[in-house]
Design an enzyme around this catalytic site. Structure first.
Site, PDB file in Angstrom:
ATOM      1  N   HIS A  60      37.284  29.637  45.073  1.00  0.00           N
ATOM      2  CA  HIS A  60      36.097  29.056  44.436  1.00  0.00           C
ATOM      3  C   HIS A  60      36.076  27.549  44.684  1.00  0.00           C
ATOM      4  O   HIS A  60      37.062  26.969  45.152  1.00  0.00           O
ATOM      5  CB  HIS A  60      36.053  29.384  42.949  1.00  0.00           C
ATOM      6  N   HIS A  62      36.181  24.866  42.832  1.00  0.00           N
ATOM      7  CA  HIS A  62      36.719  23.853  41.931  1.00  0.00           C
ATOM      8  C   HIS A  62      37.649  22.954  42.745  1.00  0.00           C
ATOM      9  O   HIS A  62      38.344  23.431  43.644  1.00  0.00           O
ATOM     10  CB  HIS A  62      37.489  24.505  40.773  1.00  0.00           C
ATOM     11  N   ASP A  64      40.498  21.657  42.447  1.00  0.00           N
ATOM     12  CA  ASP A  64      41.932  21.934  42.651  1.00  0.00           C
ATOM     13  C   ASP A  64      42.184  23.039  43.676  1.00  0.00           C
ATOM     14  O   ASP A  64      43.339  23.322  44.003  1.00  0.00           O
ATOM     15  CB  ASP A  64      42.639  22.239  41.308  1.00  0.00           C
ATOM     16  N   HIS A  65      41.127  23.647  44.204  1.00  0.00           N
ATOM     17  CA  HIS A  65      41.304  24.720  45.197  1.00  0.00           C
ATOM     18  C   HIS A  65      40.710  24.371  46.556  1.00  0.00           C
ATOM     19  O   HIS A  65      40.811  25.154  47.489  1.00  0.00           O
ATOM     20  CB  HIS A  65      40.670  26.025  44.680  1.00  0.00           C
ATOM     21  N   HIS A 141      35.125  33.603  36.171  1.00  0.00           N
ATOM     22  CA  HIS A 141      35.569  32.213  35.937  1.00  0.00           C
ATOM     23  C   HIS A 141      34.347  31.373  35.608  1.00  0.00           C
ATOM     24  O   HIS A 141      33.218  31.873  35.587  1.00  0.00           O
ATOM     25  CB  HIS A 141      36.279  31.742  37.222  1.00  0.00           C
ATOM     26  N   ASP A 212      41.062  31.739  40.023  1.00  0.00           N
ATOM     27  CA  ASP A 212      41.175  31.567  38.588  1.00  0.00           C
ATOM     28  C   ASP A 212      40.257  32.601  37.911  1.00  0.00           C
ATOM     29  O   ASP A 212      39.141  32.819  38.375  1.00  0.00           O
ATOM     30  CB  ASP A 212      40.663  30.200  38.179  1.00  0.00           C
ATOM     31  N   HIS A 271      49.483  28.968  39.313  1.00  0.00           N
ATOM     32  CA  HIS A 271      48.405  28.196  38.680  1.00  0.00           C
ATOM     33  C   HIS A 271      48.753  27.847  37.227  1.00  0.00           C
ATOM     34  O   HIS A 271      48.032  28.190  36.283  1.00  0.00           O
ATOM     35  CB  HIS A 271      47.071  28.976  38.751  1.00  0.00           C
TER      36      HIS A 271
END
Ligand code: ZN
Ligand code: ZN
Length: 314
Positions: A60, A62, A64-65, A141, A212, A271
């Site tokens: 996805h 976000h 942090d990914h 998510h 996530d 994670h």
């Protein structure tokens, strides 16, 4: 086949914990799952040949990914490469990559093929290679998010030469035919089927990457039969409300998910919230183990061998 855990953190990288990312190596090909900030540092530390990355799979959009992607694309331009790099992910992945390329004036000397999932809410095959396929399936998510299942094709059973000889099939091209699952006709008019000279078909290996997400009833069915399930476990149970609100899994839920799925050979947690020190992570592991006793904590730069079931001694 091996899995390399490039990072295990959620939200932000820490001095001793990179962001969640996994690399799978199979017969010289590499597959990268998620690419947060500084993913390339772990790749270098593990001395992996990033040139061999065939496909990058993004869960996805976000930060942090995904914020490590521009770095990986630039790094890849430092080596000779003719094959296209395929990037798969939910909507906006393409816009993110194209905008970064433009704004950063990136030097890219190889083809990039971006495949956005048109309908990420539907489980689907997203890539097929020689002897394997990759599926995506929906997670739940705060942004559109998918999990991935890397699955090898079923392999033919073991060929028994002595059985072939006994059945009167001479050594040579007919053996190859039988090994490829084709029935052969002999000069005496009889025919021999592959089943007569081969053992049972053997399942391929399956690796699933799930982060996530909050609980979703369809996930266990997608990950069942995994040789390795890498699953988010962001919070301990005392923060279950917070996990639910932010749409993440607690370690206990991760354990419940694996228990419900069944037939999971190895399960690694990933994670982690930055609120836990590396020593405190055993709380998460223990809560997960109440439901799935074999679970372990993924650690940065951990290497997980994935032998075929028949080769596995333990
Ligand atoms: Zn995250
Ligand atoms: Zn997220």
């Amino acid at each position: 086949m091996e899995s390399f855990i490039l990072g295990t953190g959620g939200m932000m990288p820490l001095p001793n914990r990179n962001l969640t990312s996994m690399l799978l190596r199979r017969e010289g090909e590499l597959f990268l799952f998620d690419c947060g900030e500084a993913t390339q540092v772990s790749l270098r530390q593990l001395n992996l040949k990033w040139k061999k990355i065939s496909v990058i799979l993004i869960s996805h959009t976000h930060a942090d990914h995904i914020t490590g992607l521009p770095g990986i694309l630039m790094l890849t331009a430092q080596v000779e490469r003719d094959e296209p790099l395929i990037i798969i992910g939910p909507p906006k992945v393409k816009e993110y990559i194209e905008t970064s390329r433009k704004v950063l004036d990136m030097y890219i000397n190889y083809p990039i093929e971006i495949r956005e999932l048109e309908d990420p809410g539907k489980p689907q095959e997203v890539y097929r290679g020689d002897g394997y396929s990759i599926r995506s399936f929906p997670l739940r998510h705060s942004k559109v998010c998918v999990g991935y299942a890397f699955e090898e094709d079923v392999r033919p059973g073991v060929f028994f030469p002595e059985k072939a000889v006994e059945a009167g099939v001479p050594r040579g091209p007919l053996w190859g035919k039988l090994q490829n699952g084709v029935k052969v006709d002999l000069e005496d008019g009889s025919s021999i089927t592959p089943e007569q000279v081969m053992g049972e078909a053997r399942p391929g290996r399956k690796v699933c990457y799930v982060t996530d997400t909050t609980w979703r009833d369809s996930i266990p069915g997608e990950v069942t039969g995994s040789d390795l399930l890498v699953c988010e476990a962001m919070f301990a149970e005392d923060l279950a409300d917070s996990a639910k609100e932010k749409k993440h899994l607690t370690a206990r839920q991760a354990g419940q998910l694996a228990a419900k799925a069944g037939d999971i050979r190895r399960m690694g947690l990933i994670h982690y919230s930055p609120r836990y020190t590396n020593r405190e992570l055993k709380i998460l592991r223990d809560e997960c183990r109440e439901h799935f006793p074999g679970a372990f904590l993924c650690r940065d730069r951990m290497v997980i061998p994935l032998p075929h079931r028949e080769e596995d001694e333990d």
